[in-house]
Design a protein around this motif. Structure first.
Motif, PDB file in Angstrom:
ATOM      1  N   LEU A  18       8.695 -13.035   4.124  1.00 36.47           N
ATOM      2  CA  LEU A  18       8.862 -11.640   4.541  1.00 36.47           C
ATOM      3  C   LEU A  18       9.469 -10.764   3.447  1.00 36.47           C
ATOM      4  CD1 LEU A  18      10.118 -12.056   8.211  1.00 36.47           C
ATOM      5  CD2 LEU A  18       7.967 -11.021   7.482  1.00 36.47           C
ATOM      6  N   PHE A  19      10.412 -11.297   2.681  1.00 36.92           N
ATOM      7  CA  PHE A  19      11.081 -10.454   1.688  1.00 36.92           C
ATOM      8  C   PHE A  19      10.135  -9.956   0.598  1.00 36.92           C
ATOM      9  CE2 PHE A  19      15.307 -12.708   2.817  1.00 36.92           C
ATOM     10  CZ  PHE A  19      15.490 -11.845   3.894  1.00 36.92           C
ATOM     11  N   PRO A  20       9.260 -10.820   0.027  1.00 38.44           N
ATOM     12  CA  PRO A  20       8.289 -10.273  -0.934  1.00 38.44           C
ATOM     13  C   PRO A  20       7.336  -9.270  -0.293  1.00 38.44           C
ATOM     14  CG  PRO A  20       8.463 -12.649  -1.166  1.00 38.44           C
ATOM     15  CD  PRO A  20       9.189 -12.293   0.086  1.00 38.44           C
ATOM     16  N   ALA A  21       6.964  -9.510   0.968  1.00 37.23           N
ATOM     17  CA  ALA A  21       6.098  -8.550   1.659  1.00 37.23           C
ATOM     18  C   ALA A  21       6.812  -7.214   1.825  1.00 37.23           C
ATOM     19  CB  ALA A  21       5.692  -9.105   3.032  1.00 37.23           C
ATOM     20  N   GLU A  22       8.101  -7.272   2.150  1.00 32.25           N
ATOM     21  CA  GLU A  22       8.885  -6.039   2.266  1.00 32.25           C
ATOM     22  C   GLU A  22       8.931  -5.295   0.939  1.00 32.25           C
ATOM     23  OE1 GLU A  22      13.485  -4.545   3.099  1.00 32.25           O
ATOM     24  OE2 GLU A  22      13.007  -6.676   3.100  1.00 32.25           O
ATOM     25  N   ALA A  23       9.169  -6.033  -0.144  1.00 33.36           N
ATOM     26  CA  ALA A  23       9.264  -5.398  -1.460  1.00 33.36           C
ATOM     27  C   ALA A  23       7.955  -4.710  -1.836  1.00 33.36           C
ATOM     28  CB  ALA A  23       9.638  -6.437  -2.508  1.00 33.36           C
ATOM     29  N   LEU A  24       6.827  -5.388  -1.581  1.00 35.24           N
ATOM     30  CA  LEU A  24       5.540  -4.758  -1.853  1.00 35.24           C
ATOM     31  C   LEU A  24       5.345  -3.545  -0.947  1.00 35.24           C
ATOM     32  CD1 LEU A  24       2.777  -4.620  -3.229  1.00 35.24           C
ATOM     33  CD2 LEU A  24       1.916  -6.163  -1.442  1.00 35.24           C
ATOM     34  N   GLY A  25       5.727  -3.667   0.325  1.00 35.73           N
ATOM     35  CA  GLY A  25       5.587  -2.551   1.256  1.00 35.73           C
ATOM     36  C   GLY A  25       6.333  -1.323   0.786  1.00 35.73           C
ATOM     37  N   VAL A  26       7.540  -1.512   0.300  1.00 32.99           N
ATOM     38  CA  VAL A  26       8.337  -0.388  -0.218  1.00 32.99           C
ATOM     39  C   VAL A  26       7.601   0.301  -1.356  1.00 32.99           C
ATOM     40  CG1 VAL A  26      10.452   0.205  -1.469  1.00 32.99           C
ATOM     41  CG2 VAL A  26      10.563  -1.315   0.512  1.00 32.99           C
ATOM     42  N   LEU A  28       4.319   0.222  -2.059  1.00 31.44           N
ATOM     43  CA  LEU A  28       3.080   0.862  -1.612  1.00 31.44           C
ATOM     44  C   LEU A  28       3.366   2.178  -0.893  1.00 31.44           C
ATOM     45  CD1 LEU A  28       1.132  -2.276  -0.319  1.00 31.44           C
ATOM     46  CD2 LEU A  28       0.673  -0.967  -2.407  1.00 31.44           C
ATOM     47  N   ILE A  29       4.432   2.205  -0.107  1.00 34.56           N
ATOM     48  CA  ILE A  29       4.805   3.450   0.576  1.00 34.56           C
ATOM     49  C   ILE A  29       5.183   4.515  -0.448  1.00 34.56           C
ATOM     50  CG2 ILE A  29       6.568   4.495   2.058  1.00 34.56           C
ATOM     51  CD1 ILE A  29       6.513   1.869   3.691  1.00 34.56           C
ATOM     52  N   LYS A  30       5.866   4.122  -1.515  1.00 37.58           N
ATOM     53  CA  LYS A  30       6.195   5.064  -2.594  1.00 37.58           C
ATOM     54  C   LYS A  30       4.927   5.699  -3.167  1.00 37.58           C
ATOM     55  CE  LYS A  30      10.434   2.926  -4.397  1.00 37.58           C
ATOM     56  NZ  LYS A  30      10.997   2.217  -5.573  1.00 37.58           N
ATOM     57  N   ARG A  31       3.837   4.934  -3.147  1.00 39.42           N
ATOM     58  CA  ARG A  31       2.575   5.420  -3.710  1.00 39.42           C
ATOM     59  C   ARG A  31       1.736   6.179  -2.689  1.00 39.42           C
ATOM     60  NH1 ARG A  31       0.549   0.879  -8.096  1.00 39.42           N
ATOM     61  NH2 ARG A  31       2.631   0.257  -8.812  1.00 39.42           N
ATOM     62  N   GLY A  32       2.305   6.448  -1.530  1.00 45.31           N
ATOM     63  CA  GLY A  32       1.620   7.257  -0.531  1.00 45.31           C
ATOM     64  C   GLY A  32       0.687   6.482   0.377  1.00 45.31           C
ATOM     65  N   LEU A  33       0.803   5.158   0.403  1.00 50.90           N
ATOM     66  CA  LEU A  33      -0.043   4.336   1.257  1.00 50.90           C
ATOM     67  C   LEU A  33       0.704   3.959   2.533  1.00 50.90           C
ATOM     68  CD1 LEU A  33      -1.497   1.984  -1.499  1.00 50.90           C
ATOM     69  CD2 LEU A  33      -2.488   4.086  -0.608  1.00 50.90           C
ATOM     70  N   ARG A  34      -0.030   3.576   3.546  1.00 49.81           N
ATOM     71  CA  ARG A  34       0.556   3.063   4.780  1.00 49.81           C
ATOM     72  C   ARG A  34       0.537   1.539   4.749  1.00 49.81           C
ATOM     73  NH1 ARG A  34      -2.648   4.101   9.310  1.00 49.81           N
ATOM     74  NH2 ARG A  34      -4.448   4.386   7.936  1.00 49.81           N
ATOM     75  N   LEU A  49      12.286  -3.543   6.357  1.00 52.01           N
ATOM     76  CA  LEU A  49      11.397  -2.378   6.295  1.00 52.01           C
ATOM     77  C   LEU A  49      10.540  -2.240   7.537  1.00 52.01           C
ATOM     78  CD1 LEU A  49       9.827  -0.113   4.704  1.00 52.01           C
ATOM     79  CD2 LEU A  49       8.343  -1.952   3.859  1.00 52.01           C
ATOM     80  N   PHE A  50      10.050  -3.351   8.058  1.00 55.04           N
ATOM     81  CA  PHE A  50       9.054  -3.301   9.126  1.00 55.04           C
ATOM     82  C   PHE A  50       9.721  -3.174  10.495  1.00 55.04           C
ATOM     83  CE2 PHE A  50       7.376  -5.993   5.686  1.00 55.04           C
ATOM     84  CZ  PHE A  50       6.311  -5.193   5.287  1.00 55.04           C
ATOM     85  N   SER A  51       9.673  -1.990  11.065  1.00 47.25           N
ATOM     86  CA  SER A  51      10.152  -1.806  12.426  1.00 47.25           C
ATOM     87  C   SER A  51       9.142  -2.441  13.384  1.00 47.25           C
ATOM     88  CB  SER A  51      10.324  -0.320  12.736  1.00 47.25           C
ATOM     89  OG  SER A  51       9.099   0.366  12.531  1.00 47.25           O
ATOM     90  N   LYS A  52       9.546  -2.620  14.632  1.00 47.58           N
ATOM     91  CA  LYS A  52       8.680  -3.322  15.584  1.00 47.58           C
ATOM     92  C   LYS A  52       7.345  -2.610  15.781  1.00 47.58           C
ATOM     93  CE  LYS A  52      12.011  -6.028  18.222  1.00 47.58           C
ATOM     94  NZ  LYS A  52      13.063  -5.961  17.216  1.00 47.58           N
ATOM     95  N   ASP A  53       7.318  -1.281  15.616  1.00 46.06           N
ATOM     96  CA  ASP A  53       6.051  -0.564  15.791  1.00 46.06           C
ATOM     97  C   ASP A  53       5.142  -0.690  14.570  1.00 46.06           C
ATOM     98  OD1 ASP A  53       7.595   0.988  14.106  1.00 46.06           O
ATOM     99  OD2 ASP A  53       7.047   2.892  15.026  1.00 46.06           O
ATOM    100  N   MET A  54       5.611  -1.391  13.515  1.00 44.71           N
ATOM    101  CA  MET A  54       4.790  -1.640  12.325  1.00 44.71           C
ATOM    102  C   MET A  54       4.342  -3.097  12.263  1.00 44.71           C
ATOM    103  SD  MET A  54       7.120   0.380   9.526  1.00 44.71           S
ATOM    104  CE  MET A  54       6.069  -0.021   8.121  1.00 44.71           C
ATOM    105  N   ILE A  55       4.673  -3.886  13.294  1.00 42.90           N
ATOM    106  CA  ILE A  55       4.396  -5.327  13.280  1.00 42.90           C
ATOM    107  C   ILE A  55       3.339  -5.680  14.316  1.00 42.90           C
ATOM    108  CG2 ILE A  55       5.369  -7.622  13.701  1.00 42.90           C
ATOM    109  CD1 ILE A  55       8.030  -6.606  12.671  1.00 42.90           C
ATOM    110  N   ASP A  56       2.354  -6.455  13.902  1.00 43.68           N
ATOM    111  CA  ASP A  56       1.346  -6.999  14.809  1.00 43.68           C
ATOM    112  C   ASP A  56       1.493  -8.516  14.814  1.00 43.68           C
ATOM    113  OD1 ASP A  56      -0.278  -4.512  15.436  1.00 43.68           O
ATOM    114  OD2 ASP A  56      -0.405  -4.531  13.253  1.00 43.68           O
TER     115      ASP A  56
END
Length: 366
Positions: A18-26, A28-34, A49-56
């Motif tokens: 999860l931690f590397p995924a979080e780091a990449l997510g941060v 990508l969001i900086k670059r304007g992506l979802r 980073l991932f709130s429950k409404d961002m998790i599937d």
């Protein structure tokens, strides 16, 4: 509704994934992506980073045995998870799916392949994990933390890029703190951790190793140790009897700051731990988890040991006498600890999230 491209991240529900995924997510969001996260139910306890409404949550199962019944059960659950992931990806229409290892990444990445969505996998270990090994032939690109992981397989090496392990913001903050070696008469800070689930061997070996130290070192020692609940009473009794300044807990939420503030770390050698020790630059004694098929932790520890940033001790050799001798020697040689810290730093890659984001954007064609 935000129409910016979506990247679906897939990771098992442990910190190492999860931690590397979080780091990449941060990044990508900086670059304007979802970003969204596809994972197993364990990640619902996650508070990054991932709130429950961002998790599937996608059903999955790990291979736990070789019996026909066990393999059939795992296969059925993975097929069911792939069906769920197929519908999820068809609905979300991500530009790419990025997996970070573990069996929970199999359904999203296989569904992405079926739907023609570009896939990327990242592996933080010195040896490709079993799930990623299976997925490696079905994705557009492979990112590794360490060089040479797939050099022996030309079909895979040509689509492999070494990027490092993406570091969450807390690690990057800790990496900015310079290592200050201990004074030979001052406080000596020792951190003992055993991975996300703790490690019984640390409770079995470390207290008796501390008991074997010279009393002068007892008075200098400031010990922080991860101890499982079931081991807490017996471990605390030893330190109380020796009057050791010890903080014990089953889990530390502020581990990056603790890594940065200690003079020496005793730990397992999971991929995330090794990457964080390299990024922050801290000397360590690493005890690889024995018995794994791929011996990934032994290989991970070898990266820091080869750089002379860590001592690697096989669990069979991890005795109280050996650990006491190593701690005593290092505590008496601040210059050696400082050199180990500097050597460990040479292994770290602080720009890994940016490098992986570059690869994902390229694969996604954004």
């Amino acid at each position: 509704m935000d129409s910016s491209p979506l990247i679906l991240l897939a990771a098992g529900g442990t910190g190492g994934h999860l931690f590397p995924a979080e780091a990449l997510g941060v990044e990508l969001i900086k670059r304007g992506l979802r970003v969204r996260l596809a994972t197993d139910a364990r990640a619902l306890r996650y508070s990054g980073l991932f709130s429950k409404d961002m998790i599937d949550v996608v059903p999955s199962e790990t291979v736990r045995g070789r019996s026909p019944w066990s393999l059939a059960t795992t296969g059925i659950k993975l097929v069911a998870g792939t069906a769920v992931a197929f519908n999820l990806i068809r609905r979300l229409k991500p530009a790419a799916v990025v997996g970070f290892g573990g069996y929970p990444t199999l359904p999203p990445l296989m569904a992405a392949r079926l739907l023609g969505v570009p896939g990327v996998i990242h592996d933080a270990n010195a040896v490709l994990g079993r799930a990623n090994r299976f997925l490696s032939r079905h994705v557009s690109a492979i990112a590794t933390s360490l060089p040479g992981v797939l050099d022996r397989d030309p079909r895979l090496s040509e689509k492999t890029v070494t990027v490092g392990t993406p570091m969450r913001p807390a690690i990057l903050g800790a990496a900015a703190i310079n290592y200050v070696p201990p004074d030979t008469t001052g406080a000596f800070r020792l951190l003992v951790v055993g991975g996300s689930q703790g490690a019984r061997v640390m409770s079995d070996i470390v207290p008796s190793a501390i008991e074997r130290l010279e009393p002068a070192l007892w008075r200098r020692l400031i010990l922080t140790q991860q101890v499982r609940d079931e081991d807490m009473t017996r471990v605390r009794a030893v330190y109380d009897r020796l009057k050791i300044n010890a903080e014990l807990a089953p889990f530390f939420t502020d581990l990056p700051a603790r890594l940065a503030s200690n003079h020496l770390v005793v730990s397992r050698s999971g991929a995330g731990t090794v990457a964080e020790l390299g990024a922050i630059g801290r000397p360590s004694i690493l005890v690889p988890l024995p018995g794994s098929i791929d011996q990934d932790q032994f290989a991970n520890a070898g990266v820091l040991a080869k750089a002379k940033g860590a001592l690697r001790i096989a669990q069979a050799d991890f005795t109280s006498d050996r650990l006491a001798a190593e701690i005593s020697a290092l505590a008496a040689e601040p210059a050696h600890l400082a050199a180990m810290a500097a050597n460990a730093r040479t292994v770290g890659r602080l720009d890994a999230a940016e490098r992986l984001a570059d690869l994902v954007v390229k694969v996604a064609g954004i």
